[in-house]
Design an enzyme around this catalytic site. Sequence first.
Site, PDB file in Angstrom:
ATOM      1  N   LEU A 124       0.446  -1.324  -0.182  1.00 13.75           N
ATOM      2  CA  LEU A 124       0.023   0.123  -0.594  1.00 13.75           C
ATOM      3  C   LEU A 124       0.536   1.458   0.435  1.00 13.75           C
ATOM      4  CD1 LEU A 124      -2.700  -0.534   2.263  1.00 13.75           C
ATOM      5  CD2 LEU A 124      -2.776  -1.469  -0.177  1.00 13.75           C
ATOM      6  N   ALA A 125       1.704   1.325  -0.617  1.00 12.76           N
ATOM      7  CA  ALA A 125       2.535   2.305  -0.718  1.00 12.76           C
ATOM      8  C   ALA A 125       1.478   3.638  -2.355  1.00 12.76           C
ATOM      9  CB  ALA A 125       4.109   2.475  -1.229  1.00 12.76           C
TER      10      ALA A 125
ATOM     11  N   ARG B 111       2.341  -4.772   4.516  1.00 11.69           N
ATOM     12  CA  ARG B 111       3.195  -5.523   5.356  1.00 11.69           C
ATOM     13  C   ARG B 111       3.103  -4.913   6.672  1.00 11.69           C
ATOM     14  NH1 ARG B 111       9.790  -4.717   5.356  1.00 11.69           N
ATOM     15  NH2 ARG B 111       9.108  -2.273   5.963  1.00 11.69           N
TER      16      ARG B 111
ATOM     17  N   ALA C 139      11.035  -3.436  -4.894  1.00 10.29           N
ATOM     18  CA  ALA C 139      11.582  -4.063  -5.421  1.00 10.29           C
ATOM     19  C   ALA C 139      12.751  -5.182  -4.884  1.00 10.29           C
ATOM     20  CB  ALA C 139      12.001  -3.976  -6.918  1.00 10.29           C
TER      21      ALA C 139
ATOM     22  N   SER D 268       4.021   1.486 -15.258  1.00  7.89           N
ATOM     23  CA  SER D 268       4.260   3.495 -15.732  1.00  7.89           C
ATOM     24  C   SER D 268       3.054   3.995 -15.926  1.00  7.89           C
ATOM     25  CB  SER D 268       5.401   2.844 -17.088  1.00  7.89           C
ATOM     26  OG  SER D 268       5.717   4.447 -16.932  1.00  7.89           O
TER      27      SER D 268
ATOM     28  N   LYS E  28       9.713  -3.139 -20.274  1.00  7.48           N
ATOM     29  CA  LYS E  28       9.488  -1.723 -19.048  1.00  7.48           C
ATOM     30  C   LYS E  28      10.731  -1.027 -18.599  1.00  7.48           C
ATOM     31  CE  LYS E  28       7.583   1.209 -15.741  1.00  7.48           C
ATOM     32  NZ  LYS E  28       8.813   1.234 -14.801  1.00  7.48           N
TER      33      LYS E  28
ATOM     34  N   HIS F 158      11.844   0.619 -21.580  1.00  7.89           N
ATOM     35  CA  HIS F 158      10.766   2.400 -21.349  1.00  7.89           C
ATOM     36  C   HIS F 158      11.657   3.131 -20.697  1.00  7.89           C
ATOM     37  CE1 HIS F 158       7.915   4.554 -19.426  1.00  7.89           C
ATOM     38  NE2 HIS F 158       7.116   4.628 -19.946  1.00  7.89           N
ATOM     39  N   ASN F 159      11.627   2.728 -19.295  1.00  9.92           N
ATOM     40  CA  ASN F 159      12.484   4.204 -18.549  1.00  9.92           C
ATOM     41  C   ASN F 159      13.940   3.914 -19.603  1.00  9.92           C
ATOM     42  OD1 ASN F 159      10.773   2.619 -17.283  1.00  9.92           O
ATOM     43  ND2 ASN F 159      11.706   2.952 -14.913  1.00  9.92           N
TER      44      ASN F 159
ATOM     45  N   GLU G  61      13.343   6.979 -21.766  1.00 11.01           N
ATOM     46  CA  GLU G  61      12.803   7.508 -20.449  1.00 11.01           C
ATOM     47  C   GLU G  61      14.129   9.041 -20.405  1.00 11.01           C
ATOM     48  OE1 GLU G  61      10.104   6.498 -17.336  1.00 11.01           O
ATOM     49  OE2 GLU G  61      11.088   7.970 -16.439  1.00 11.01           O
TER      50      GLU G  61
ATOM     51  N   SER H 153      42.801 -17.361 -32.410  1.00 19.03           N
ATOM     52  CA  SER H 153      41.566 -18.731 -32.352  1.00 19.03           C
ATOM     53  C   SER H 153      40.270 -18.618 -32.062  1.00 19.03           C
ATOM     54  CB  SER H 153      41.414 -20.072 -31.900  1.00 19.03           C
ATOM     55  OG  SER H 153      41.214 -19.726 -30.447  1.00 19.03           O
TER      56      SER H 153
HETATM   57  P1  ATR Z   1       7.283   3.669  -2.949  1.00 15.63           P
HETATM   58  O1  ATR Z   1       8.328   3.838  -3.639  1.00 15.63           O
HETATM   59  O2  ATR Z   1       5.605   4.194  -3.871  1.00 15.63           O
HETATM   60  O3  ATR Z   1       7.167   4.456  -1.405  1.00 15.63           O
HETATM   61  P2  ATR Z   1       8.425   0.983  -2.654  1.00 15.63           P
HETATM   62  O4  ATR Z   1       8.998   1.704  -1.514  1.00 15.63           O
HETATM   63  O5  ATR Z   1       8.317   0.753  -4.092  1.00 15.63           O
HETATM   64  O6  ATR Z   1       7.343   2.328  -3.024  1.00 15.63           O
HETATM   65  O7  ATR Z   1       7.043  -0.131  -1.973  1.00 15.63           O
HETATM   66  C1  ATR Z   1       7.250   0.457  -1.126  1.00 15.63           C
HETATM   67  C2  ATR Z   1       5.789  -0.700  -0.608  1.00 15.63           C
HETATM   68  O8  ATR Z   1       6.768  -2.264  -0.339  1.00 15.63           O
HETATM   69  C3  ATR Z   1       5.000  -1.007   0.599  1.00 15.63           C
HETATM   70  O9  ATR Z   1       4.074  -1.399   0.592  1.00 15.63           O
HETATM   71  C4  ATR Z   1       5.923  -1.471   1.871  1.00 15.63           C
HETATM   72  O10 ATR Z   1       5.630  -1.697   2.940  1.00 15.63           O
HETATM   73  P3  ATR Z   1       5.432  -1.096   4.441  1.00 15.63           P
HETATM   74  O11 ATR Z   1       4.824  -0.247   3.889  1.00 15.63           O
HETATM   75  O12 ATR Z   1       5.491  -2.350   5.416  1.00 15.63           O
HETATM   76  O13 ATR Z   1       7.410  -0.666   4.556  1.00 15.63           O
HETATM   77  C5  ATR Z   1       7.145  -2.422   0.972  1.00 15.63           C
HETATM   78  N1  ATR Z   1       8.178  -2.849   1.241  1.00 15.63           N
HETATM   79  C6  ATR Z   1       9.220  -2.567   1.706  1.00 15.63           C
HETATM   80  N2  ATR Z   1      10.032  -3.099   1.993  1.00 15.63           N
HETATM   81  C7  ATR Z   1       9.824  -4.552   2.295  1.00 15.63           C
HETATM   82  C8  ATR Z   1       9.718  -5.904   3.007  1.00 15.63           C
HETATM   83  N3  ATR Z   1      11.356  -5.680   2.746  1.00 15.63           N
HETATM   84  N4  ATR Z   1       8.849  -6.862   2.946  1.00 15.63           N
HETATM   85  C9  ATR Z   1       7.998  -6.342   2.712  1.00 15.63           C
HETATM   86  N5  ATR Z   1       7.031  -5.728   2.644  1.00 15.63           N
HETATM   87  C10 ATR Z   1       8.345  -4.261   1.656  1.00 15.63           C
END
Ligand code: ATR
Length: 523
Positions: free
Chosen positions: A50-51, A73, A116, A168, A222, A225-226, A229, A519
């Site tokens: 939920l970011a 999390r 990621a 994206s 993707k 794409h970046n 970009e 060779s």
């Molecule tokens: P943004 O850049 O949009 O803020 P991100 O950093 O790519 O997003 O991803 C954040 C999301 O990954 C969040 O849901 C985060 O969970 P928390 O709200 O608990 O921090 C989740 N996240 C990041 N690291 C994590 C980990 N090691 N295990 C599980 N979830 C993780």
Amino acid sequence: MTESDPRTADLPAAVTDDQTGTVRSEAVTTPQLIVSPVTEAAADIGVIGLAVMGENLILNMASRGLTVAAFNRTISKVDDFVAGRAQGLSILGADDLPTFVSLLKSPRKVMLMVKAGPAVDAFIDMLSPLLDSGDIIIDGGNTHFPDTVRREKALAEQDILFVGAGVSGGEEGALTGPSIMPGGNPDAWPALKPIFQDIAAQVGGQPCCDWVGEGGAGHFVKMVHNGIEYADMQMIAEAYSLLSGVLGLSAPEIGAIFEDWNKGELDSYLTQITAEILKKTCGDTGQPMVDVILDTAGQKGTGKWTSVTALDVGAPANTIAEAVFARILSSLKDQRVEASKVLRGPDDAGEKPDRDAFVEQVRQALYASKICSYAQGFQMMELAAAEYGWKLDFGSIAQMWRGGCIIRAAFLDKIKAAFDGNAALPNLLLDGYFTGAIGTSQMAWRQVVAAAALRGVWTPAFSSALAYYDGYRSERLSANILQAQRDYFGAHTYERVDKPRGEFFHTNWTGRGGSTSSSTYNA
Ligand code: ATR
């Protein structure tokens, strides 16, 4: 969390946060029952993370009539989301993974929108024991494609269908319609297609989402794409720098020029936002915002991945790589400040060119350079497809980038038309429209690059795009000299212009070397 919180009651005391994927936040002081009373599997899809991107994607899905399960999390974010932006919508919050999974209709579709890297592996490890054969996990993060290849293979052995989907469009795109580039296990696509094509941006009645290919193809596309970009952004910055450095125009004046450019061939999201950026004034100083922003650019690494991969697959994506190097050079601010006191540029910059004529030349140079960087990106995808065994549809990729994403631009219609007309087109520059467009603009482009060189204005992307064009269109390059040198010092052999390809020759250049050749011949 308190002992009476209904969400904690079912958690075994010995289970650690890592095992549940749950982080208990101190911030939650007034617990609310956030899990939906729904007990049967009611959700069409579940999203974990939920970011910014995850939340907006869920809201997008719900707005299309889908029921979405949500998990994160840090559970407090589920509380906040369900009680806030998700209130009244068909969104079911879950406070642990088993509950989350139990809310999903079969085949279960779980989309990871987490950071990621290790977070993706951690959730896959926690989810897979809870899933059944034929269930689907989608990674919608900015994952490096070799990780997707690895995960897809490993999950296929457990009969779980894994998809790596590049998404994206940033916050707004995720909410209103992003570009989605899914690839991985093709058996997952029939179940995902109606959802993804519905939530994606639509241009010309077509969704900006289609199946890309197997393995890591979606995340690969993707990534490219970046990379494009990066190049697009750098070239726009160079156009700004020329208009400011050569003509002495102010930021708002250049903003007006970009606004005008956005009505023609350069019509794109990045042109439009640059016009808006250049017109913005700093509330504190009254100066244009861009004049108070420090000239060092950050990066998250996807441009670097594109450049490294271009080298891996032997693709001449020099403008994309140049854009990455440009950011790196910009980051050496302290060194540049010192160097600027010592290293001289040209003494005589010459006369200021005619304003309108030079503006038009820069516009044409930007368009020609942009065509070259897209040509490099598509050429790179073609070479990678051969290397990794993917069947990529480049017309369809152009359509996916047509809307929703950061590089969305009107001229992607022309790219789509080029590849729809000839799926085996080896280079965009060889399509009639692009051959003509670059032919028309090349003199303006050359004059701009020459003016930049004479005045010492930094235009690495414009120059490297021109170098790509001149290299690619050359029937005979100077590589004969390289090959002779290689044969001289390393007996690496060469092919001859008057003999069939594949026959290799060695010359005893000095009379001292033997007749033995190396060779391995690496053309
Ligand atoms: P943004 O850049 O949009 O803020 P991100 O950093 O790519 O997003 O991803 C954040 C999301 O990954 C969040 O849901 C985060 O969970 P928390 O709200 O608990 O921090 C989740 N996240 C990041 N690291 C994590 C980990 N090691 N295990 C599980 N979830 C993780």
